[in-house]
Motif scaffolding. Sequence first.
Motif, PDB file in Angstrom:
ATOM      1  N   SER B  71      27.408  37.493  45.184  1.00 38.28           N
ATOM      2  CA  SER B  71      28.282  38.534  44.641  1.00 38.28           C
ATOM      3  C   SER B  71      28.858  38.087  43.323  1.00 38.28           C
ATOM      4  CB  SER B  71      29.419  38.882  45.612  1.00 38.28           C
ATOM      5  OG  SER B  71      30.390  37.848  45.655  1.00 38.28           O
ATOM      6  N   ALA B  72      28.885  39.000  42.380  1.00 33.08           N
ATOM      7  CA  ALA B  72      29.659  38.836  41.149  1.00 33.08           C
ATOM      8  C   ALA B  72      30.539  40.060  41.108  1.00 33.08           C
ATOM      9  CB  ALA B  72      28.760  38.781  39.931  1.00 33.08           C
ATOM     10  N   LEU B  73      31.838  39.849  40.988  1.00 34.73           N
ATOM     11  CA  LEU B  73      32.797  40.950  41.043  1.00 34.73           C
ATOM     12  C   LEU B  73      33.836  40.717  39.959  1.00 34.73           C
ATOM     13  CD1 LEU B  73      32.556  43.089  43.320  1.00 34.73           C
ATOM     14  CD2 LEU B  73      34.471  41.992  44.429  1.00 34.73           C
ATOM     15  N   GLY B  74      34.192  41.753  39.234  1.00 33.41           N
ATOM     16  CA  GLY B  74      35.212  41.551  38.214  1.00 33.41           C
ATOM     17  C   GLY B  74      35.495  42.781  37.408  1.00 33.41           C
ATOM     18  N   ASN B  75      36.068  42.536  36.227  1.00 33.96           N
ATOM     19  CA  ASN B  75      36.506  43.650  35.392  1.00 33.96           C
ATOM     20  C   ASN B  75      36.392  43.306  33.914  1.00 33.96           C
ATOM     21  OD1 ASN B  75      39.058  42.220  34.594  1.00 33.96           O
ATOM     22  ND2 ASN B  75      39.451  42.403  36.793  1.00 33.96           N
ATOM     23  N   ILE B  76      36.491  44.344  33.114  1.00 36.49           N
ATOM     24  CA  ILE B  76      36.485  44.210  31.647  1.00 36.49           C
ATOM     25  C   ILE B  76      37.801  44.757  31.126  1.00 36.49           C
ATOM     26  CG2 ILE B  76      35.417  45.014  29.500  1.00 36.49           C
ATOM     27  CD1 ILE B  76      32.773  45.291  31.150  1.00 36.49           C
ATOM     28  N   SER B  77      38.428  43.986  30.226  1.00 33.84           N
ATOM     29  CA  SER B  77      39.624  44.481  29.542  1.00 33.84           C
ATOM     30  C   SER B  77      39.653  43.783  28.190  1.00 33.84           C
ATOM     31  CB  SER B  77      40.880  44.185  30.380  1.00 33.84           C
ATOM     32  OG  SER B  77      41.010  42.797  30.615  1.00 33.84           O
ATOM     33  N   ALA B  85      35.109  39.971  29.886  1.00 30.36           N
ATOM     34  CA  ALA B  85      34.771  40.110  31.305  1.00 30.36           C
ATOM     35  C   ALA B  85      35.364  38.963  32.105  1.00 30.36           C
ATOM     36  CB  ALA B  85      33.262  40.131  31.482  1.00 30.36           C
ATOM     37  N   HIS B  86      36.110  39.307  33.148  1.00 29.72           N
ATOM     38  CA  HIS B  86      36.649  38.314  34.097  1.00 29.72           C
ATOM     39  C   HIS B  86      35.877  38.488  35.397  1.00 29.72           C
ATOM     40  CE1 HIS B  86      40.205  36.829  36.753  1.00 29.72           C
ATOM     41  NE2 HIS B  86      39.343  35.870  36.532  1.00 29.72           N
ATOM     42  N   ILE B  87      35.122  37.449  35.786  1.00 30.45           N
ATOM     43  CA  ILE B  87      34.188  37.578  36.903  1.00 30.45           C
ATOM     44  C   ILE B  87      34.317  36.405  37.879  1.00 30.45           C
ATOM     45  CG2 ILE B  87      31.725  37.688  37.526  1.00 30.45           C
ATOM     46  CD1 ILE B  87      31.196  39.033  34.852  1.00 30.45           C
TER      47      ILE B  87
END
Lengths: 140, 140, 140
Positions: B71-77, B85-87
């Motif tokens: 799994s790779a899970l995260g967000n972009i801000s 990207a923080h993953i």
Amino acid sequence: MKFSRGRNFLFRIPEGKEFLSAVNEFAKKHNVLIGTISAIGTLKNPKIGYFEEEKGQYKVIELEGTYELVSALGNISIKDDEPFAHIHVSLGDKEGKLFGGHLIEGEVFVAEVYIQELLGEPLIRKPRENGLALWDAEEE
Amino acid sequence: MKFSRGRNFLFRIPEGKEFLSAVNEFAKKHNVLIGTISAIGTLKNPKIGYFEEEKGQYKVIELEGTYELVSALGNISIKDDEPFAHIHVSLGDKEGKLFGGHLIEGEVFVAEVYIQELLGEPLIRKPRENGLALWDAEEE
Amino acid sequence: MKFSRGRNFLFRIPEGKEFLSAVNEFAKKHNVLIGTISAIGTLKNPKIGYFEEEKGQYKVIELEGTYELVSALGNISIKDDEPFAHIHVSLGDKEGKLFGGHLIEGEVFVAEVYIQELLGEPLIRKPRENGLALWDAEEE
């Protein structure tokens, strides 16, 4: 590739079903050709794969007993002219230790599944020399 | 914070690319300023981080060899005026054992990535005293 | 079951809050009755559960110290007439080893949460003989 959004399905797979084939049957029945999947639950006697590049095939790891399905993450696209779910799973044992890899199969005790349909040009898996079936890579 | 939905991208990063910088380049190229990310695949020689609060920095854990990207899970801000990207990743070895943490880097063997763009007021990471760059917390 | 899309929330839970109750309070406050959740971050002293079918209850596993929240994945539906978040987590220790299961509680150091609201007919958890509260399973 860019897609627009289709339907959203949140549902429970009945106990006793095989998880991966149930997801594939669901996609086929509802004609979901492209999409993303996530799920949590509990699986029994799951089999997972680790891809061995040198052999061009998956090594199968058979886990015995009941595992928390901590995460199932993946996508739906077309392989051999049918909707095909590619899913990786993380599985927790009685002590909370995690195991995981490419999902080959697992019997459902509980499975709460979210499928988000995407609409657009066909996304197709094609056989590669390395033994995998992959989409064309995104152009630079 | 509440956002409306933007574009949806489902794509494969070419083999040989570094995963995290490829995601950041994709966000920059397509001007994705806010979003969520999920991915599965296979990474080589990934480096992951564990944040040590007392030191205010990440301890780097270097994993050798090839791992299923379970799994790779995260967000972009936005961080330093650019999409960031923080993953977090979960990685499976040949025996199905899982390792994971904050993704620092990893070479792509296979990476199937879903990015869902969100639209709204800028979501910005700001340096904190504890060494992390965080969004403002949600008000009560 | 099929749902239409509602609101999208991407936010940080303040340090010191208990993760699961913060998510439940958020859902209640914003009247999110159905939805999906994903999150990454760092949790302190998390407690996770492994469901023991023969006992019809969760075995509680208490983890001490600080863990990377490598993945939190789950959903929101109605239980006992209130929004209820069901979340499974994967947690990484200082050596990158992963632990996980059904989230019971965990103190937030960092939590970046994405909640996607779904709209449609009520999705309700009902007590089952096996000790779990589950939605009706999808009909064939």
